[in-house]
Enzyme design. Structure first.
Site, PDB file in Angstrom:
ATOM      1  N   LYS A 139     -29.560  77.522  61.994  1.00  0.00           N
ATOM      2  CA  LYS A 139     -30.841  77.895  61.364  1.00  0.00           C
ATOM      3  C   LYS A 139     -31.014  77.180  60.020  1.00  0.00           C
ATOM      4  O   LYS A 139     -32.098  76.698  59.691  1.00  0.00           O
ATOM      5  CB  LYS A 139     -30.921  79.413  61.178  1.00  0.00           C
ATOM      6  N   ARG A 183     -42.423  76.744  78.534  1.00  0.00           N
ATOM      7  CA  ARG A 183     -41.307  77.386  79.222  1.00  0.00           C
ATOM      8  C   ARG A 183     -40.382  76.316  79.786  1.00  0.00           C
ATOM      9  O   ARG A 183     -40.839  75.258  80.206  1.00  0.00           O
ATOM     10  CB  ARG A 183     -41.898  78.233  80.355  1.00  0.00           C
ATOM     11  N   GLY A 186     -40.015  86.908  71.746  1.00  0.00           N
ATOM     12  CA  GLY A 186     -41.196  86.284  72.345  1.00  0.00           C
ATOM     13  C   GLY A 186     -42.044  87.254  73.142  1.00  0.00           C
ATOM     14  O   GLY A 186     -43.275  87.190  73.102  1.00  0.00           O
ATOM     15  N   GLY A 207     -40.229  80.315  74.111  1.00  0.00           N
ATOM     16  CA  GLY A 207     -39.277  81.430  74.241  1.00  0.00           C
ATOM     17  C   GLY A 207     -39.985  82.753  74.492  1.00  0.00           C
ATOM     18  O   GLY A 207     -39.493  83.822  74.122  1.00  0.00           O
ATOM     19  N   GLY A 248     -38.283  86.033  75.848  1.00  0.00           N
ATOM     20  CA  GLY A 248     -37.118  86.617  75.178  1.00  0.00           C
ATOM     21  C   GLY A 248     -37.434  87.918  74.444  1.00  0.00           C
ATOM     22  O   GLY A 248     -38.562  88.412  74.479  1.00  0.00           O
TER      23      GLY A 248
HETATM   24  N1  LIG Z   1     -33.031  90.319  63.305  1.00  0.00           N
HETATM   25  C1  LIG Z   1     -32.495  90.742  64.455  1.00  0.00           C
HETATM   26  O1  LIG Z   1     -32.009  91.885  64.573  1.00  0.00           O
HETATM   27  C2  LIG Z   1     -32.522  89.831  65.643  1.00  0.00           C
HETATM   28  C3  LIG Z   1     -32.153  90.310  66.901  1.00  0.00           C
HETATM   29  C4  LIG Z   1     -32.242  89.458  67.991  1.00  0.00           C
HETATM   30  C5  LIG Z   1     -32.652  88.143  67.812  1.00  0.00           C
HETATM   31  N2  LIG Z   1     -32.988  87.708  66.565  1.00  0.00           N
HETATM   32  C6  LIG Z   1     -33.442  86.326  66.358  1.00  0.00           C
HETATM   33  O2  LIG Z   1     -34.677  86.164  67.025  1.00  0.00           O
HETATM   34  C7  LIG Z   1     -34.744  84.864  67.605  1.00  0.00           C
HETATM   35  C8  LIG Z   1     -35.028  84.985  69.105  1.00  0.00           C
HETATM   36  O3  LIG Z   1     -33.955  85.703  69.698  1.00  0.00           O
HETATM   37  P1  LIG Z   1     -34.103  86.417  71.118  1.00  0.00           P
HETATM   38  O4  LIG Z   1     -33.044  87.460  71.187  1.00  0.00           O
HETATM   39  O5  LIG Z   1     -35.537  86.797  71.325  1.00  0.00           O
HETATM   40  O6  LIG Z   1     -33.725  85.220  72.061  1.00  0.00           O
HETATM   41  P2  LIG Z   1     -33.401  85.289  73.631  1.00  0.00           P
HETATM   42  O7  LIG Z   1     -34.073  86.474  74.205  1.00  0.00           O
HETATM   43  O8  LIG Z   1     -31.932  85.137  73.811  1.00  0.00           O
HETATM   44  O9  LIG Z   1     -34.049  83.931  74.134  1.00  0.00           O
HETATM   45  C9  LIG Z   1     -35.422  83.658  73.893  1.00  0.00           C
HETATM   46  C10 LIG Z   1     -35.912  82.562  74.795  1.00  0.00           C
HETATM   47  O10 LIG Z   1     -35.337  81.314  74.422  1.00  0.00           O
HETATM   48  C11 LIG Z   1     -35.530  80.431  75.517  1.00  0.00           C
HETATM   49  N3  LIG Z   1     -34.290  79.659  75.694  1.00  0.00           N
HETATM   50  C12 LIG Z   1     -33.050  80.126  75.907  1.00  0.00           C
HETATM   51  N4  LIG Z   1     -32.171  79.097  76.042  1.00  0.00           N
HETATM   52  C13 LIG Z   1     -32.889  77.963  75.924  1.00  0.00           C
HETATM   53  C14 LIG Z   1     -32.573  76.593  75.955  1.00  0.00           C
HETATM   54  N5  LIG Z   1     -31.321  76.169  76.143  1.00  0.00           N
HETATM   55  N6  LIG Z   1     -33.570  75.714  75.771  1.00  0.00           N
HETATM   56  C15 LIG Z   1     -34.831  76.140  75.564  1.00  0.00           C
HETATM   57  N7  LIG Z   1     -35.194  77.434  75.517  1.00  0.00           N
HETATM   58  C16 LIG Z   1     -34.236  78.329  75.689  1.00  0.00           C
HETATM   59  C17 LIG Z   1     -35.828  81.275  76.768  1.00  0.00           C
HETATM   60  O11 LIG Z   1     -37.218  81.155  77.068  1.00  0.00           O
HETATM   61  P3  LIG Z   1     -37.734  80.554  78.462  1.00  0.00           P
HETATM   62  O12 LIG Z   1     -36.834  81.114  79.532  1.00  0.00           O
HETATM   63  O13 LIG Z   1     -39.145  81.022  78.533  1.00  0.00           O
HETATM   64  O14 LIG Z   1     -37.654  79.089  78.381  1.00  0.00           O
HETATM   65  C18 LIG Z   1     -35.540  82.677  76.257  1.00  0.00           C
HETATM   66  O15 LIG Z   1     -36.315  83.677  76.866  1.00  0.00           O
HETATM   67  C19 LIG Z   1     -33.420  84.171  67.275  1.00  0.00           C
HETATM   68  O16 LIG Z   1     -33.609  83.370  66.147  1.00  0.00           O
HETATM   69  C20 LIG Z   1     -32.497  85.311  66.962  1.00  0.00           C
HETATM   70  O17 LIG Z   1     -31.474  84.959  66.041  1.00  0.00           O
HETATM   71  C21 LIG Z   1     -32.944  88.521  65.483  1.00  0.00           C
END
Ligand SMILES: NC(=O)c1ccc[n+]([C@@H]2O[C@H](COP(=O)([O-])OP(=O)(O)OC[C@H]3O[C@@H](n4cnc5c(N)ncnc54)[C@H](OP(=O)(O)O)[C@@H]3O)[C@@H](O)[C@H]2O)c1
Length: 303
Positions: A124, A37, A18, A12, A15
């Site tokens: 989760k 990826r 990430g 990820g 994202g």
């Molecule tokens: N505490 C907070 O305020 C907060 C805010 C946002 C997120 N979070 C948490 O942080 C974590 C990451 O969130 P994020 O916002 O960084 O996520 P995101 O940007 O929506 O997605 C991260 C990555 O996940 C991969 N992905 C998406 N769909 C997929 C699928 N179907 N199969 C495999 N890989 C997939 C993609 O990577 P690739 O394209 O490279 O494969 C994407 O870039 C989550 O657990 C979220 O709940 C927390």
């Protein structure tokens, strides 16, 4: 012999989380990083020196091959991939002999009873149970990284404090103090966990950049942007989650349904959003000074 986690697979990496974790892993100069990826992923560029492997997330075999020789998996996958994809990743990590798995958490402390019951966190919680089971039955270990809501990101996206329109919403009055972390602190926490495998084995780590309430954020906003006509509005969390419950009953599993539950977890004291015991020191994370907090609020206020 002490465990060393040198070869790290990041999933990820393109994202929100990430793309901050990847440079932090590289800057630590202690890890060999491989990005896993999706083959279907829209092309993203990664820094030189990062090995990128395209994988099929529907195939444990494909994931196992990609994880050969890896010591740790850091999953930062988004909501669409939290359950089935992560389960397959964990199965593959076990099959490949990976030592440590960090699931995609980065939010509320889900070891607490009330937040763990919220429908938005079901995947989760299920993954945590899955990892706990694997840690009992296989050599795989895990660490849960709890940061609270992101501070800079949460301000920028009007999530922890809605500054757009100068009409911030104060949930139930906005007096609940919650732990919140910058994205940089989250990335530092991942590095800290990987550098301290024994101390972080099979447990949750909790840290914060700041403990703050929406009211305190409003006071800071008034101070750093006095020219704006701040008109806060109090909204009841019960009203929000009642509407969300109704949407859920209709089978609507989308952002509009789930966001109120996250707001509840952050802004309702009964959900314990302020971490009691912090691992900041263990992980090498400094809390922000009041001046640093103000500077971030000022920089990220939307008009
Ligand atoms: N505490 C907070 O305020 C907060 C805010 C946002 C997120 N979070 C948490 O942080 C974590 C990451 O969130 P994020 O916002 O960084 O996520 P995101 O940007 O929506 O997605 C991260 C990555 O996940 C991969 N992905 C998406 N769909 C997929 C699928 N179907 N199969 C495999 N890989 C997939 C993609 O990577 P690739 O394209 O490279 O494969 C994407 O870039 C989550 O657990 C979220 O709940 C927390």
């Amino acid at each position: 012999m002490a465990t060393v986690l040198k070869n790290v697979a990041l999933v990820g990496a393109s994202g929100n989380v990430g793309k901050v974790v990847l440079p932090a892993l590289l800057a630590a100069n202690k890890f060999t990083v491989t990005v896993l990826r999706r083959a279907s992923s829209s092309p993203s560029t990664f820094p030189d020196g990062v090995r990128v492997v395209d994988v099929d997330f529907s195939s444990v075999e494909s994931l196992t091959a990609a994880l050969a020789g890896q010591d740790a998996v850091v999953s930062t996958v988004g909501s669409a991939a939290l359950k089935d994809e992560q389960k397959r990743l964990i199965d593959a990590a076990v099959a490949a002999g990976v030592k440590r798995f960090l699931p995609s958490e980065f939010g509320c402390d889900l070891t607490k009873e009330l937040p763990a019951k919220l429908p938005v966190f079901a995947a989760k919680v299920e993954i945590t149970r899955y990892l706990e089971d694997k840690a009992k039955t296989t050599p795989l270990t895990y660490t849960l990284v709890y940061s609270g809501p992101f501070f800079d990101w949460g301000l920028q996206y009007n999530f922890i404090f809605k500054s757009a329109g100068s009409k911030p919403v104060l949930y139930d009055g906005g007096n609940t103090v919650f732990s919140s972390s910058t994205l940089d602190a989250v990335a530092q926490a991942v590095v800290g966990v990987l550098l301290k495998p024994e101390e972080t084995k099979n447990r949750a780590v909790r840290f914060q950049s700041v403990a703050i309430s929406q009211r305190q954020l409003l006071d800071i906003a008034k101070e750093v942007a006095p020219e704006r006509d701040w008109q806060p509005e109090v909204v009841k969390l019960d009203d929000l989650t009642k509407a969300a419950d109704e949407r859920l009953a209709k089978g609507l599993f989308d952002q509009e349904t789930f966001t109120p539950y996250i707001l509840r977890a952050i802004n309702d004291e009964r959900y314990e959003p302020k971490f009691e015991k912090l691992d900041n020191e263990l992980l090498g994370i400094k809390q922000l000074t009041q001046e640093e907090v103000k500077a971030i609020v000022k920089k990220t206020l939307s008009d």
